[in-house]
Scaffold this motif. Structure first.
Motif, PDB file in Angstrom:
ATOM      1  N   UNK A  47      27.604  84.773  36.891  1.00 30.00           N
ATOM      2  CA  UNK A  47      26.836  85.941  37.191  1.00 30.00           C
ATOM      3  C   UNK A  47      27.008  86.963  36.156  1.00 30.00           C
ATOM      4  N   UNK A  48      26.101  88.071  36.287  1.00 25.64           N
ATOM      5  CA  UNK A  48      26.535  89.307  35.227  1.00 25.64           C
ATOM      6  C   UNK A  48      26.662  90.515  35.726  1.00 25.64           C
ATOM      7  N   UNK A  49      26.749  91.467  35.056  1.00 25.75           N
ATOM      8  CA  UNK A  49      27.174  92.975  35.646  1.00 25.75           C
ATOM      9  C   UNK A  49      26.210  93.541  36.488  1.00 25.75           C
ATOM     10  N   UNK A  50      24.946  93.093  36.600  1.00 20.76           N
ATOM     11  CA  UNK A  50      23.896  93.646  37.422  1.00 20.76           C
ATOM     12  C   UNK A  50      23.943  93.131  38.859  1.00 20.76           C
ATOM     13  N   UNK A  51      23.764  91.570  38.688  1.00 24.95           N
ATOM     14  CA  UNK A  51      23.722  91.066  40.098  1.00 24.95           C
ATOM     15  C   UNK A  51      25.234  90.445  40.533  1.00 24.95           C
ATOM     16  N   UNK A  52      26.000  90.492  39.636  1.00 19.43           N
ATOM     17  CA  UNK A  52      27.539  90.026  40.051  1.00 19.43           C
ATOM     18  C   UNK A  52      27.751  91.153  41.413  1.00 19.43           C
ATOM     19  N   UNK A  53      28.118  92.372  40.950  1.00 15.14           N
ATOM     20  CA  UNK A  53      28.536  93.135  41.908  1.00 15.14           C
ATOM     21  C   UNK A  53      27.835  93.267  43.459  1.00 15.14           C
ATOM     22  N   UNK A  54      26.530  92.948  43.211  1.00 13.81           N
ATOM     23  CA  UNK A  54      25.832  92.906  44.542  1.00 13.81           C
ATOM     24  C   UNK A  54      25.730  91.631  45.192  1.00 13.81           C
ATOM     25  N   UNK A  55      25.501  90.587  44.447  1.00 17.81           N
ATOM     26  CA  UNK A  55      25.266  89.390  45.079  1.00 17.81           C
ATOM     27  C   UNK A  55      26.177  87.961  44.955  1.00 17.81           C
ATOM     28  N   UNK A  56      27.069  88.056  44.123  1.00 17.35           N
ATOM     29  CA  UNK A  56      28.040  87.158  43.918  1.00 17.35           C
ATOM     30  C   UNK A  56      28.784  86.758  45.178  1.00 17.35           C
ATOM     31  N   UNK A  57      29.533  87.544  45.776  1.00 11.93           N
ATOM     32  CA  UNK A  57      30.326  87.387  46.853  1.00 11.93           C
ATOM     33  C   UNK A  57      29.411  86.967  48.061  1.00 11.93           C
ATOM     34  N   UNK A  58      28.419  87.959  48.272  1.00 14.24           N
ATOM     35  CA  UNK A  58      27.372  87.820  49.429  1.00 14.24           C
ATOM     36  C   UNK A  58      26.783  86.519  49.697  1.00 14.24           C
ATOM     37  N   UNK A  59      26.413  86.113  48.200  1.00 11.74           N
ATOM     38  CA  UNK A  59      25.658  84.694  48.366  1.00 11.74           C
ATOM     39  C   UNK A  59      26.455  83.617  48.613  1.00 11.74           C
ATOM     40  N   UNK A  60      27.887  83.706  48.251  1.00 15.62           N
ATOM     41  CA  UNK A  60      28.756  82.622  48.610  1.00 15.62           C
ATOM     42  C   UNK A  60      29.207  82.664  49.973  1.00 15.62           C
ATOM     43  N   UNK A  61      29.314  83.959  50.669  1.00 20.96           N
ATOM     44  CA  UNK A  61      29.533  83.871  51.930  1.00 20.96           C
ATOM     45  C   UNK A  61      28.556  83.467  52.898  1.00 20.96           C
ATOM     46  N   UNK A  62      27.225  83.913  52.260  1.00 20.33           N
ATOM     47  CA  UNK A  62      26.054  83.388  53.055  1.00 20.33           C
ATOM     48  C   UNK A  62      26.067  81.864  53.293  1.00 20.33           C
ATOM     49  N   UNK A  63      26.271  81.291  52.027  1.00 22.15           N
ATOM     50  CA  UNK A  63      26.203  79.633  51.943  1.00 22.15           C
ATOM     51  C   UNK A  63      27.144  79.137  52.857  1.00 22.15           C
ATOM     52  N   UNK A  64      28.192  79.745  52.843  1.00 18.35           N
ATOM     53  CA  UNK A  64      29.409  79.225  53.651  1.00 18.35           C
ATOM     54  C   UNK A  64      29.077  79.376  54.953  1.00 18.35           C
ATOM     55  N   UNK A  65      28.486  80.392  55.478  1.00 25.07           N
ATOM     56  CA  UNK A  65      28.187  80.709  56.875  1.00 25.07           C
ATOM     57  C   UNK A  65      27.148  79.919  57.477  1.00 25.07           C
ATOM     58  N   UNK A  66      25.990  80.057  56.648  1.00 28.86           N
ATOM     59  CA  UNK A  66      24.839  79.148  56.964  1.00 28.86           C
ATOM     60  C   UNK A  66      25.041  77.632  57.034  1.00 28.86           C
ATOM     61  N   UNK A  67      25.859  77.030  56.343  1.00 27.67           N
ATOM     62  CA  UNK A  67      26.218  75.808  56.134  1.00 27.67           C
ATOM     63  C   UNK A  67      27.517  75.567  56.846  1.00 27.67           C
ATOM     64  N   UNK A  68      28.276  76.507  57.193  1.00 30.46           N
ATOM     65  CA  UNK A  68      29.560  75.975  57.780  1.00 30.46           C
ATOM     66  C   UNK A  68      30.419  75.087  56.927  1.00 30.46           C
ATOM     67  N   UNK A  69      30.598  75.553  55.704  1.00 36.65           N
ATOM     68  CA  UNK A  69      31.150  74.673  54.958  1.00 36.65           C
ATOM     69  C   UNK A  69      32.051  75.695  53.792  1.00 36.65           C
ATOM     70  N   UNK A  70      33.041  75.067  53.344  1.00 38.09           N
ATOM     71  CA  UNK A  70      33.920  75.722  52.243  1.00 38.09           C
ATOM     72  C   UNK A  70      33.065  75.828  50.948  1.00 38.09           C
ATOM     73  N   UNK A  71      32.768  77.257  50.418  1.00 45.48           N
ATOM     74  CA  UNK A  71      31.997  77.416  49.293  1.00 45.48           C
ATOM     75  C   UNK A  71      32.754  77.931  48.134  1.00 45.48           C
ATOM     76  N   UNK A  72      32.585  77.548  46.846  1.00 42.56           N
ATOM     77  CA  UNK A  72      33.466  78.267  45.852  1.00 42.56           C
ATOM     78  C   UNK A  72      32.547  78.330  44.658  1.00 42.56           C
TER      79      UNK A  72
END
Ligand SMILES: O=C(O)CCC(=O)C(=O)O
Length: 310
Positions: free
Chosen positions: A209-234
């Motif tokens: 990711x980059x310095x525009x979308x990274x701070x907003x979306x990098x962690x959020x997207x990973x936590x979203x995918x982890x929660x909605x699929x109930x998997x470890x996500x990295x």
């Protein structure tokens, strides 16, 4: 790639290499990546548990940008379901990663590299995966190309030179079924959903990711995918290099199936270690049983009829 039942989920140790020093010299990039893989596999010289699986970032052997892809692209020639000889491989990166996986005795998700397909003459952004014996066991070609335009911030168009892959991919180890994706793929929940429904307990995406979308979306997207699929996500990022043409966000991280960030780093070169515990996965699915509460009488199962790895 196997279509059989997923392996029993067992505890394992994961290491993400947030690789720095990715410059114009591919041989130097590969050499540094291999040194870092050996360092990660040694558990940082014995201060951390030896990882079972080591991960590199997206585009680890070349500068990141559509003009660089044709220059750095290598032919791999891997066909799912067919035997593959690393010795006969035309790819310098495949040979190096196979040798270092074997030397280190670890599973290796070798980030991604620009790939040239000699049959269709197209270029792809491709991950390669190696067993501890050094066999190339799976590839994943980035399905969703990073074409965005945020005026005044970032414009990027991978499709100027790359083509999107057409398959969903995972690989089986003795401890888990691991689903694959690359960076922008994380924004498309269907990919994660299909792999999770095919039995993946862990999803790992090399990314940058980059310095525009990274701070907003990098962690959020990973936590979203982890929660909605109930998997470890990295996701595993390159280190930030402000002298390079592309400034990566860094912050390689591991999220558990409850959405908790269990390991993370900042933006410098580093190795992130995490212990992956199946108990958290089973507890999440037992406590919040969305995996058995789906309403396929109301909406379709997107994994239905999808042949993974084809
Ligand atoms: O989705 C984003 O914001 C970044 C994606 C990206 O950098 C990539 O796909 O390489």
């Amino acid at each position: 790639m196997s279509s059989a039942a997923a392996p029993e989920f067992k505890p394992f140790n994961l290491a993400l290499i947030q690789l720095g020093q990715v410059g114009a010299d591919k041989t130097a990039n590969l050499k540094h990546a291999c040194e870092m893989i050996l360092k990660a596999a040694s558990g940082n010289g014995g201060t951390k548990p030896k990882p079972d699986l080591v991960v590199l970032p997206e585009c680890f052997n070349s500068p990141y940008g559509h003009t660089h892809f044709p220059v750095y692209a290598e032919t791999i020639g891997y066909k799912p379901g067919e035997s593959y000889s690393v010795e006969a491989s035309p790819s310098e990166s495949v040979k190096s990663l196979s040798a270092v996986a074997k030397e280190a005795g670890v599973w290796l998700l070798g980030g991604s590299i620009p790939e040239r397909d000699e049959t269709d003459k197209k270029l792809y952004n491709t991950s390669t995966v190696y067993s501890p014996a050094g066999n190339l066991v799976a590839i994943h070609r980035k399905v969703h190309l990073f074409d965005i335009d945020i005026p005044g911030k970032i414009t990027f168009k991978e499709s100027e030179t790359l083509t999107g892959g057409t398959a969903i991919n995972y690989f089986d180890t003795e401890f888990a079924r691991i689903g694959l994706g690359i960076c922008y793929d994380v924004r498309f929940p269907e990919l994660a959903m299909i792999n999770a429904r095919k039995g993946c307990q862990v999803l790992i995406y090399p990314g940058a990711f980059n310095l525009t979308t990274g701070p907003l979306h990098w962690e959020l997207l990973q936590r979203a995918r982890a929660i909605d699929q109930q998997v470890y996500f990295s996701m595993c990022s390159p280190a930030r290099d402000l002298s390079a043409g592309y400034h990566a966000w860094g912050h390689s991280m591991v999220v558990d199936p409850m959405g908790k960030v269990i390991a993370e780093t900042e933006h410098e070169e580093d190795i992130v270690y995490a212990h992956i515990d199946p108990k958290t996965f089973h507890d999440a699915r037992a406590g919040i049983p969305v995996t058995t509460q789906r309403r396929f009488d109301v909406y379709p199962d997107v994994s239905e009829g999808i042949a993974v790895g084809k």
